[in-house]
Design a protein around this motif. Structure first.
Motif, PDB file in Angstrom:
ATOM      1  N   GLY A 163       0.806  -1.213   0.000  1.00  0.00           N
ATOM      2  CA  GLY A 163       0.000   0.000   0.000  1.00  0.00           C
ATOM      3  C   GLY A 163       0.837   1.260   0.000  1.00  0.00           C
ATOM      4  N   PHE A 164       0.150   2.405  -0.177  1.00  0.00           N
ATOM      5  CA  PHE A 164       0.835   3.698  -0.259  1.00  0.00           C
ATOM      6  C   PHE A 164       0.104   4.707   0.620  1.00  0.00           C
ATOM      7  N   LEU A 165       0.811   5.184   1.643  1.00  0.00           N
ATOM      8  CA  LEU A 165       0.267   6.152   2.586  1.00  0.00           C
ATOM      9  C   LEU A 165       0.685   7.553   2.138  1.00  0.00           C
ATOM     10  N   VAL A 166      -0.279   8.333   1.676  1.00  0.00           N
ATOM     11  CA  VAL A 166      -0.040   9.653   1.100  1.00  0.00           C
ATOM     12  C   VAL A 166      -0.299  10.725   2.164  1.00  0.00           C
ATOM     13  N   SER A 167       0.641  11.649   2.319  1.00  0.00           N
ATOM     14  CA  SER A 167       0.501  12.725   3.298  1.00  0.00           C
ATOM     15  C   SER A 167      -0.105  13.971   2.672  1.00  0.00           C
ATOM     16  N   VAL A 168      -1.083  14.551   3.364  1.00  0.00           N
ATOM     17  CA  VAL A 168      -1.673  15.836   2.963  1.00  0.00           C
ATOM     18  C   VAL A 168      -1.827  16.693   4.211  1.00  0.00           C
ATOM     19  N   ASN A 169      -1.873  17.989   4.034  1.00  0.00           N
ATOM     20  CA  ASN A 169      -1.994  18.914   5.158  1.00  0.00           C
ATOM     21  C   ASN A 169      -3.284  19.709   5.017  1.00  0.00           C
ATOM     22  N   SER A 170      -4.222  19.459   5.929  1.00  0.00           N
ATOM     23  CA  SER A 170      -5.540  20.087   5.833  1.00  0.00           C
ATOM     24  C   SER A 170      -5.496  21.589   6.071  1.00  0.00           C
ATOM     25  N   ARG A 192      -5.119   0.382  -2.979  1.00  0.00           N
ATOM     26  CA  ARG A 192      -3.939   0.344  -2.094  1.00  0.00           C
ATOM     27  C   ARG A 192      -3.560   1.710  -1.540  1.00  0.00           C
ATOM     28  N   ALA A 193      -4.495   2.643  -1.487  1.00  0.00           N
ATOM     29  CA  ALA A 193      -4.190   4.002  -1.048  1.00  0.00           C
ATOM     30  C   ALA A 193      -4.639   4.235   0.394  1.00  0.00           C
ATOM     31  N   ALA A 194      -3.902   5.076   1.100  1.00  0.00           N
ATOM     32  CA  ALA A 194      -4.278   5.537   2.436  1.00  0.00           C
ATOM     33  C   ALA A 194      -3.833   6.979   2.574  1.00  0.00           C
ATOM     34  N   LEU A 195      -4.413   7.665   3.551  1.00  0.00           N
ATOM     35  CA  LEU A 195      -4.112   9.073   3.777  1.00  0.00           C
ATOM     36  C   LEU A 195      -3.540   9.307   5.166  1.00  0.00           C
ATOM     37  N   ASN A 196      -2.529  10.146   5.224  1.00  0.00           N
ATOM     38  CA  ASN A 196      -2.024  10.670   6.484  1.00  0.00           C
ATOM     39  C   ASN A 196      -2.373  12.157   6.495  1.00  0.00           C
ATOM     40  N   ILE A 197      -3.487  12.485   7.144  1.00  0.00           N
ATOM     41  CA  ILE A 197      -3.943  13.880   7.182  1.00  0.00           C
ATOM     42  C   ILE A 197      -3.308  14.561   8.385  1.00  0.00           C
ATOM     43  N   VAL A 198      -2.434  15.516   8.109  1.00  0.00           N
ATOM     44  CA  VAL A 198      -1.815  16.303   9.169  1.00  0.00           C
ATOM     45  C   VAL A 198      -2.354  17.723   9.076  1.00  0.00           C
ATOM     46  N   ILE A 219     -11.197   5.181   2.513  1.00  0.00           N
ATOM     47  CA  ILE A 219      -9.742   5.302   2.477  1.00  0.00           C
ATOM     48  C   ILE A 219      -9.214   5.343   3.915  1.00  0.00           C
ATOM     49  N   PRO A 220      -8.287   4.444   4.299  1.00  0.00           N
ATOM     50  CA  PRO A 220      -7.731   4.495   5.660  1.00  0.00           C
ATOM     51  C   PRO A 220      -7.078   5.840   5.946  1.00  0.00           C
ATOM     52  N   ASN A 221      -7.350   6.365   7.134  1.00  0.00           N
ATOM     53  CA  ASN A 221      -6.786   7.636   7.578  1.00  0.00           C
ATOM     54  C   ASN A 221      -5.855   7.358   8.742  1.00  0.00           C
ATOM     55  N   VAL A 222      -4.564   7.642   8.549  1.00  0.00           N
ATOM     56  CA  VAL A 222      -3.550   7.435   9.586  1.00  0.00           C
ATOM     57  C   VAL A 222      -3.239   8.784  10.204  1.00  0.00           C
ATOM     58  N   GLU A 271     -12.054  10.077  16.485  1.00  0.00           N
ATOM     59  CA  GLU A 271     -13.328  10.257  15.789  1.00  0.00           C
ATOM     60  C   GLU A 271     -13.237   9.944  14.297  1.00  0.00           C
ATOM     61  N   LEU A 272     -12.128  10.329  13.650  1.00  0.00           N
ATOM     62  CA  LEU A 272     -12.101  10.333  12.188  1.00  0.00           C
ATOM     63  C   LEU A 272     -10.964   9.535  11.554  1.00  0.00           C
ATOM     64  N   ALA A 273     -10.115   8.900  12.351  1.00  0.00           N
ATOM     65  CA  ALA A 273      -9.003   8.122  11.790  1.00  0.00           C
ATOM     66  C   ALA A 273      -9.225   6.629  12.014  1.00  0.00           C
ATOM     67  N   HIS A 274      -8.437   5.823  11.324  1.00  0.00           N
ATOM     68  CA  HIS A 274      -8.470   4.372  11.483  1.00  0.00           C
ATOM     69  C   HIS A 274      -7.219   3.844  12.173  1.00  0.00           C
ATOM     70  N   ILE A 275      -6.137   4.625  12.118  1.00  0.00           N
ATOM     71  CA  ILE A 275      -4.852   4.222  12.677  1.00  0.00           C
ATOM     72  C   ILE A 275      -4.231   5.427  13.363  1.00  0.00           C
ATOM     73  N   ARG A 276      -3.610   5.185  14.506  1.00  0.00           N
ATOM     74  CA  ARG A 276      -2.871   6.240  15.181  1.00  0.00           C
ATOM     75  C   ARG A 276      -1.382   5.962  15.026  1.00  0.00           C
ATOM     76  N   PHE A 277      -0.685   6.877  14.359  1.00  0.00           N
ATOM     77  CA  PHE A 277       0.768   6.821  14.287  1.00  0.00           C
ATOM     78  C   PHE A 277       1.286   7.510  15.542  1.00  0.00           C
ATOM     79  N   SER A 278       1.710   6.711  16.504  1.00  0.00           N
ATOM     80  CA  SER A 278       1.987   7.195  17.853  1.00  0.00           C
ATOM     81  C   SER A 278       3.472   7.386  18.097  1.00  0.00           C
ATOM     82  N   PRO A 279       3.852   8.309  18.984  1.00  0.00           N
ATOM     83  CA  PRO A 279       5.236   8.321  19.466  1.00  0.00           C
ATOM     84  C   PRO A 279       5.511   7.017  20.219  1.00  0.00           C
TER      85      PRO A 279
END
Length: 478
Positions: free
Chosen positions: A92-99, A121-127, A215-218, A232-240
């Motif tokens: 898959g491919f996790l694409v970063s965007v900035n809201s 195979r797409a996912a989003l990392n919304i920062v 689309i999965p939201n990380v 509320e709005l994500a499927h995965i938490r990219f955590s420290p």
């Protein structure tokens, strides 16, 4: 009675042209052509697919920081994902965007296109950070940008409008009635008529709906507002990475937050980042790590330790053992914040302030000493703290050490998986895939083949765990 299947790890791979470590590019074996050569990204994607990893990822950067190794040239992730998707089949491919800077209609077109071309195979990392170094807002002057306080409002609007756009067409919209002259089935699309404080979007999307149901939201972030958004709005938490005990506490707390919202905690994944230094032996791995850390100038070391621990270390040698000089039980819970206060960048200091619950005594005992060994020196501690306290933690050892680390953290419910940040390219990613992954497979905690056709399926995001997206009527009522 049959043995129940073991919990499975999820693993992503970060794709950076020079690797993740700010100094490892100086190693003789490091290849830094990833700053100019697109084939490096394809190389990373193929490594990830060979290892049956879930996805590859590169963070977004909209700032102009010509003096930052990690930010001088960041490929547009939606473009490189499409390029690499053409020569891969499953990863898959996790694409970063900035809201805070981008528009949901444009991003919806990009991600729907990528998901169709990659066959799901797409996912989003919304920062939504606007306070990063390098001044990203200076590249978008004249735009309706949020403030630090309103960026969360805009992020929610962005995500809801994006999801509504992605769902604005039925999947069976093609009627193809040649005799009747109707190509599109009547009623197969709907305007979303989204209206908020920052965005007004009529819709529908002028691209076919994505292959995946959602689309999965990380999501990444540590503030209370950010954690609420993710739950509320994500499927995965990219955590420290908080250490084993800190990770268990964070894992339990965030899973409970998910359940409180009526969502399935098992379908929501918590994935911290780690930087692996892998060797044929533990000693070899530690030597490689120290070689990289020694590129860090330590002229500030005596003053930094005096400031942190309140003792005069000006006459102490850099290779003096930490345990011989400092009583670890007497260290304050946030002492190391002062150690990096002068040399760390603003984003690392902010991250440190947001991690008030993380005890520095525990971090030293559970993370630093097990990583570097009992012969930890002041120089080792200084460099490790400066480079890893507020970044993706280093995990150092041979294949068995790394597999043990991953298995323990998975079984202790400190994480659901990890995002691998190779310190440099090429070598560490190959070593992880070729040495650690087979050991994880042997233990039965990582796949031997991709189980599903879509990234959401491989990530274990169940259909009934999808995020409800309010329609226009519900939005107006709210």
């Amino acid at each position: 009675m049959p043995t129940p299947p073991r919990k499975q790890l999820h693993i992503g791979l970060a794709a950076y042209g020079t690797g993740w470590d700010l100094r490892a590019w100086r190693l003789p074996e490091a290849n830094n052509q990833g700053l100019i050569d697109p084939s490096v990204i394809v190389d990373i994607a193929r490594i990830a697919e060979r290892g049956k990893l879930d996805y590859i990822f590169a963070g977004s950067s909209l700032a102009s920081e010509a003096d930052s190794v990690q930010r001088i040239h960041r490929w547009d992730s939606s473009v490189f994902a499409g390029y690499a998707a053409a020569v891969t089949r499953d990863v898959g491919f996790l694409v970063s965007v900035n809201s805070s800077f981008e528009h949901p209609f444009t991003v919806a077109r990009q991600i729907a296109t990528l998901d169709n071309f990659s066959r799901g195979r797409a996912a989003l990392n919304i920062v939504f950070g606007i306070d990063r170094s390098g001044g990203p807002e200076l590249n978008f002057e004249g735009e309706n940008l949020p403030t630090e306080e309103t960026k969360y409002i805009r992020a929610r609007e962005f995500t809801v409008a994006l999801n509504q756009l992605l769902g604005s067409w039925d999947r069976d919209f093609i009627l193809d009635d040649k005799q009747g002259g109707a190509l599109v089935r009547p009623g197969s699309w709907r305007r979303i008529d989204f209206e908020g404080e920052f965005f007004r979007v009529r819709g529908p999307l002028n691209a076919p709906p994505p292959v995946q149901s959602q689309i999965p939201n990380v999501h990444v972030g540590m503030s209370a507002e950010s954690l609420d958004y993710g739950a509320e709005l994500a499927h995965i938490r990219f955590s420290p990475y908080f250490g084993l005990e800190g990770g268990r506490q964070h894992y339990r707390a965030h899973k409970a937050r998910i359940a409180t919202l009526g969502r399935d905690p098992e379908s929501f994944k918590i994935i911290p980042g780690i930087t692996p230094f892998l060797g044929g032996t533990v000693r070899e791995a530690r030597e490689k790590f120290r070689t990289v850390q020694e590129f860090q100038v330590t002229t500030q070391l005596p003053a930094a330790f005096s400031r942190t621990f309140g003792i005069d270390l000006s006459e102490v040698r850099e290779n003096e053992k930490v345990t011989a000089l400092i009583d670890l039980d007497a260290i304050g819970p946030d002492s190391l914040k002062d150690l990096v206060s002068e040399e760390a960048g603003p984003s690392r200091r902010v991250a440190g302030q947001q991690r008030q619950a993380d005890d520095d005594r525990r971090w030293l005992k559970d993370v630093v000493i097990p990583t570097l060994g009992e012969d930890l020196t002041l120089s080792d501690l200084y460099r490790f703290t400066l480079n890893h306290r507020y970044a993706q933690g280093a995990v150092i050892g041979d294949a068995t050490t790394l597999a043990d680390w991953l298995e323990t953290h998975l079984e202790e419910e400190a994480l659901d998986g990890v995002q691998i940040f190779p310190p440099y390219h090429r070598g560490p990613a190959d070593a992880f895939v070729d040495q650690v992954v087979p050991e994880l497979q042997r233990r039965g905690i990582f796949r031997t083949e991709y189980e599903h056709d879509t990234l959401a399926g491989n990530l274990g995001i169940a259909e009934d765990a999808l995020i409800p997206t309010p329609d226009a009527a519900e939005q107006d009522a709210a």
